[in-house]
Design an enzyme around this catalytic site. Structure first.
Site, PDB file in Angstrom:
ATOM      1  N   ASP A  50       0.905  -1.066   0.022  1.00 50.59           N
ATOM      2  CA  ASP A  50       0.030  -0.039  -0.113  1.00 50.59           C
ATOM      3  C   ASP A  50       0.956   1.294   0.020  1.00 50.59           C
ATOM      4  O   ASP A  50       0.701   2.054   0.707  1.00 50.59           O
ATOM      5  CB  ASP A  50      -0.800   0.003   1.142  1.00 50.59           C
ATOM      6  CG  ASP A  50      -1.681  -1.214   1.216  1.00 50.59           C
ATOM      7  OD1 ASP A  50      -2.848  -1.220   0.658  1.00 50.59           O
ATOM      8  OD2 ASP A  50      -1.357  -2.301   1.883  1.00 50.59           O
ATOM      9  N   ASP A  83      -1.487  -2.744  -4.108  1.00 47.88           N
ATOM     10  CA  ASP A  83      -1.865  -1.242  -4.073  1.00 47.88           C
ATOM     11  C   ASP A  83      -0.700  -0.875  -4.301  1.00 47.88           C
ATOM     12  O   ASP A  83      -0.038   0.043  -3.493  1.00 47.88           O
ATOM     13  CB  ASP A  83      -2.594  -0.802  -2.797  1.00 47.88           C
ATOM     14  CG  ASP A  83      -4.158  -1.136  -2.738  1.00 47.88           C
ATOM     15  OD1 ASP A  83      -4.503  -1.893  -3.460  1.00 47.88           O
ATOM     16  OD2 ASP A  83      -4.754  -0.785  -2.099  1.00 47.88           O
ATOM     17  N   TYR A  86      -1.504   4.129  -6.432  1.00 48.32           N
ATOM     18  CA  TYR A  86      -2.723   4.934  -5.989  1.00 48.32           C
ATOM     19  C   TYR A  86      -3.242   6.016  -7.193  1.00 48.32           C
ATOM     20  O   TYR A  86      -2.097   6.596  -7.576  1.00 48.32           O
ATOM     21  CB  TYR A  86      -2.730   5.612  -4.614  1.00 48.32           C
ATOM     22  CG  TYR A  86      -2.648   4.360  -3.460  1.00 48.32           C
ATOM     23  CD1 TYR A  86      -4.149   3.892  -3.197  1.00 48.32           C
ATOM     24  CD2 TYR A  86      -1.712   3.774  -2.993  1.00 48.32           C
ATOM     25  CE1 TYR A  86      -4.230   3.072  -2.082  1.00 48.32           C
ATOM     26  CE2 TYR A  86      -1.705   2.931  -1.962  1.00 48.32           C
ATOM     27  CZ  TYR A  86      -2.953   2.716  -1.440  1.00 48.32           C
ATOM     28  OH  TYR A  86      -3.083   1.656  -0.831  1.00 48.32           O
ATOM     29  N   ASN A 121      -6.532  -4.075  -4.994  1.00 47.29           N
ATOM     30  CA  ASN A 121      -7.724  -3.463  -5.587  1.00 47.29           C
ATOM     31  C   ASN A 121      -7.543  -2.003  -6.048  1.00 47.29           C
ATOM     32  O   ASN A 121      -8.326  -1.893  -7.267  1.00 47.29           O
ATOM     33  CB  ASN A 121      -8.943  -3.368  -4.678  1.00 47.29           C
ATOM     34  CG  ASN A 121      -8.375  -2.660  -3.158  1.00 47.29           C
ATOM     35  OD1 ASN A 121      -7.476  -2.878  -2.609  1.00 47.29           O
ATOM     36  ND2 ASN A 121      -9.260  -1.311  -2.856  1.00 47.29           N
ATOM     37  N   HIS A 215      -2.998  -9.894  -1.383  1.00 53.65           N
ATOM     38  CA  HIS A 215      -3.073  -8.189  -0.974  1.00 53.65           C
ATOM     39  C   HIS A 215      -4.180  -8.236   0.231  1.00 53.65           C
ATOM     40  O   HIS A 215      -4.031  -7.709   1.086  1.00 53.65           O
ATOM     41  CB  HIS A 215      -3.679  -7.420  -2.149  1.00 53.65           C
ATOM     42  CG  HIS A 215      -4.122  -6.040  -1.622  1.00 53.65           C
ATOM     43  ND1 HIS A 215      -3.071  -5.246  -1.267  1.00 53.65           N
ATOM     44  CD2 HIS A 215      -5.406  -5.279  -1.732  1.00 53.65           C
ATOM     45  CE1 HIS A 215      -3.597  -3.961  -0.989  1.00 53.65           C
ATOM     46  NE2 HIS A 215      -5.134  -4.135  -1.169  1.00 53.65           N
ATOM     47  N   HIS A 224     -10.401  -2.467   7.229  1.00 51.61           N
ATOM     48  CA  HIS A 224     -11.117  -3.517   6.246  1.00 51.61           C
ATOM     49  C   HIS A 224     -11.674  -4.603   7.004  1.00 51.61           C
ATOM     50  O   HIS A 224     -12.772  -5.124   6.746  1.00 51.61           O
ATOM     51  CB  HIS A 224     -10.358  -3.742   5.360  1.00 51.61           C
ATOM     52  CG  HIS A 224     -10.014  -2.589   4.214  1.00 51.61           C
ATOM     53  ND1 HIS A 224     -11.104  -2.160   3.456  1.00 51.61           N
ATOM     54  CD2 HIS A 224      -8.912  -2.249   3.805  1.00 51.61           C
ATOM     55  CE1 HIS A 224     -10.613  -1.137   2.646  1.00 51.61           C
ATOM     56  NE2 HIS A 224      -9.336  -1.084   2.859  1.00 51.61           N
ATOM     57  N   HIS A 250      -3.530  -4.219   2.475  1.00 55.84           N
ATOM     58  CA  HIS A 250      -4.727  -3.810   2.220  1.00 55.84           C
ATOM     59  C   HIS A 250      -5.151  -2.983   3.478  1.00 55.84           C
ATOM     60  O   HIS A 250      -5.723  -1.855   3.301  1.00 55.84           O
ATOM     61  CB  HIS A 250      -5.945  -5.054   2.057  1.00 55.84           C
ATOM     62  CG  HIS A 250      -7.241  -4.575   1.642  1.00 55.84           C
ATOM     63  ND1 HIS A 250      -7.546  -3.775   0.883  1.00 55.84           N
ATOM     64  CD2 HIS A 250      -8.380  -5.071   1.847  1.00 55.84           C
ATOM     65  CE1 HIS A 250      -8.738  -3.517   0.457  1.00 55.84           C
ATOM     66  NE2 HIS A 250      -9.344  -4.150   1.432  1.00 55.84           N
ATOM     67  N   ASP A 251      -4.913  -3.316   4.631  1.00 61.28           N
ATOM     68  CA  ASP A 251      -5.134  -2.594   5.935  1.00 61.28           C
ATOM     69  C   ASP A 251      -4.113  -1.727   5.919  1.00 61.28           C
ATOM     70  O   ASP A 251      -2.698  -2.246   6.175  1.00 61.28           O
ATOM     71  CB  ASP A 251      -5.977  -3.403   7.250  1.00 61.28           C
ATOM     72  CG  ASP A 251      -7.150  -3.612   7.136  1.00 61.28           C
ATOM     73  OD1 ASP A 251      -7.904  -2.675   6.661  1.00 61.28           O
ATOM     74  OD2 ASP A 251      -7.621  -4.578   7.989  1.00 61.28           O
ATOM     75  N   HIS A 252      -4.010  -0.429   6.169  1.00 62.52           N
ATOM     76  CA  HIS A 252      -2.873   0.246   6.275  1.00 62.52           C
ATOM     77  C   HIS A 252      -2.173   0.552   7.644  1.00 62.52           C
ATOM     78  O   HIS A 252      -2.443   1.524   8.301  1.00 62.52           O
ATOM     79  CB  HIS A 252      -3.216   1.690   5.833  1.00 62.52           C
ATOM     80  CG  HIS A 252      -3.620   1.638   4.518  1.00 62.52           C
ATOM     81  ND1 HIS A 252      -4.164   3.007   3.533  1.00 62.52           N
ATOM     82  CD2 HIS A 252      -3.919   0.969   3.256  1.00 62.52           C
ATOM     83  CE1 HIS A 252      -4.560   2.739   2.368  1.00 62.52           C
ATOM     84  NE2 HIS A 252      -4.417   1.400   2.285  1.00 62.52           N
TER      85      HIS A 252
END
Length: 334
Positions: A50, A83, A86, A121, A215, A224, A250-252
C-alpha cells in the site's frame, strides 16, 4: 498432506447468496521463479504494501528506512503486498507514476533487488495489463508483477495469490470505481481454476516453509477487517496444506495475528504510505501480537529452522519481533 481439493470433483463455492458450480478442468502450473540460496543458507527480505503515492504520506520516509534495513540485513529481494499505484493503478506502460511512485522513490542501493509484487484492489482500477507488462521490467529490472505465481527459495516457497477477484463487492457494488476485469471474467471459472492451482502447488511443495502472499486481509483488526470470501474459500486450502504464514496488505497498518486453532501467522504489512490512525477493532489478545496504526514495513530472515520477523515504524524503530520455529513457537516480541 494430500490436496484438499480432489482434482476430479465438482468445485462448489459461495459468492454472496449464490452457489456457483464449476467442473474442474486439468490443473495448470502457476508461473515459477527460483531464488537460489547464498552460502549462508538463509533468506533475507523486506515486505511492504500500500505504498504508491509519489512519495507522499511518508512513503519516502518509509523507503529511506527500508534502504537502511535492507543494507543491514543484506536482503535478497522485496515483496510488495499490492496497491502499488494509487489511486487508480497505472494508466498504461508509459504512465509517469511508475517512476514517481517506484523507480524514483526506492533508490537505496540495498533496494536494487527484485520486487515480487501482487495486485491490489487499487491496481485493478487502472490498466492491469500495463502493471503486468514486461515493458515495465525493461524500464526497471527490479519490477516483477503477476496475478499469481510461485517464488521458490529452496527452503521456503512463497505462493502469490491474486485476491482482488475474490471480493464480491468489487463486482456487485463498485460505487464510483471502474475495475479492469480483463483476464478475470468469467469470474467463477477464474476463481475455481486459481483455487485448484494454488491447492495443487501447495500440496506438491516439498519446501520446509510454505508462505502465501496476497493483498487482502484474512484475519485483521484493522479498517477493512476480515475478508469473508477468503476465509471461506482460501483458508481451508491453507489449513489443509500446512501453510505457515499468510502475508497481506490492504489494511494500512502493521499487524501480527496467530490463529489459535490453525497456528497460521497472519502478517499485515500495509504501512508503505497512508495510514489510518486509531482505526482498530477489538481482537482476542491471545491472538493479536501486534497492531500498529502507522507507517512502516516488515523484514523476514528465513533459515531451515526458523523464520525471524521484525516490524519497523517510519523512523526505523523496531516495534515487534517474533520467531516462528518448526518445532515450537518462540516468542520474542516488543
Amino acid at each position: 498432506m494430500a490436496s484438499s481439493l480432489n482434482q476430479s470433483m465438482l468445485i462448489i463455492f459461495v459468492v454472496g447468496v449464490f452457489c456457483l458450480f464449476f467442473a474442474t478442468p486439468s490443473i495448470a502450473e502457476l508461473p515459477r521463479f527460483t531464488h537460489h540460496l547464498q552460502p549462508q543458507q538463509s533468506l533475507h527480505l523486506l515486505v511492504v504494501g500500500d505504498w504508491g503515492r509519489k512519495g507522499t504520506h511518508n512513503q519516502s520516509l518509509v523507503a529511506h528506512q527500508m534502504g537502511i534495513a535492507g543494507e543491514k540485513l543484506n536482503i535478497d529481494f522485496v515483496i510488495s503486498t499490492g496497491d502499488n499505484f494509487y489511486e487508480d493503478g497505472l494508466k498504461g506502460v508509459d504512465d509517469p507514476a511508475f517512476y514517481e511512485s517506484f523507480v524514483d522513490i526506492y533508490t537505496a542501493p540495498s533496494l536494487q533487488k527484485t520486487w515480487y509484487s501482487v495486485l491490489g484492489n487499487h491496481d485493478y482500477r487502472g490498466d492491469v495489463e500495463a502493471e503486468l507488462s514486461p515493458t515495465l521490467r525493461q524500464k526497471d529490472s527490479r519490477w516483477l508483477c503477476l496475478r499469481s505465481f510461485i517464488l521458490d527459495g529452496e527452503i521456503v516457497e512463497f505462493f502469490f495469490v491474486d485476491t482482488t477477484p475474490f471480493v464480491e463487492e468489487y463486482f456487485t457494488d463498485p460505487k464510483e470505481h471502474t475495475y479492469d476485469w480483463d483476464g478475470v471474467l468469467p469470474r467463477g471459472a477464474y476463481l475455481s481454476e486459481l483455487m485448484k492451482d494454488v491447492d495443487s502447488a501447495l500440496a506438491r511443495s516439498k519446501a520446509k516453509w510454505k508462505v502465501v502472499v496476497g493483498h487482502h486481509t484474512i484475519n485483521s483488526a484493522g479498517h477493512h477487517g476480515n475478508t469473508e470470501e477468503l476465509k471461506h474459500l482460501l483458508v481451508p486450502i491453507l489449513e489443509a496444506n500446512d501453510v505457515d504464514a499468510y502475508i497481506n496488505g490492504h489494511d494500512h497498518c502493521l499487524q501480527h495475528i496467530i490463529d489459535k486453532n490453525s497456528g497460521i501467522h497472519f502478517l499485515t504489512s500495509g504501512g508503505g504510505s497512508k495510514a489510518w490512525k486509531s482505526d482498530v477493532k477489538p481482537w482476542n489478545r491471545e491472538e493479536l501480537k501486534l497492531y500498529y496504526d502507522g507507517q512502516g514495513f516488515m523484514s523476514m530472515q528465513i533459515t531451515k529452522n526458523d523464520i525471524n520477523i521484525i516490524f519497523y515504524d517510519v523512523y526505523g524503530k523496531i516495534l515487534h519481533t517474533w520467531t516462528i520455529s518448526k518445532d515450537h513457537n518462540v516468542a520474542a516480541w516488543i
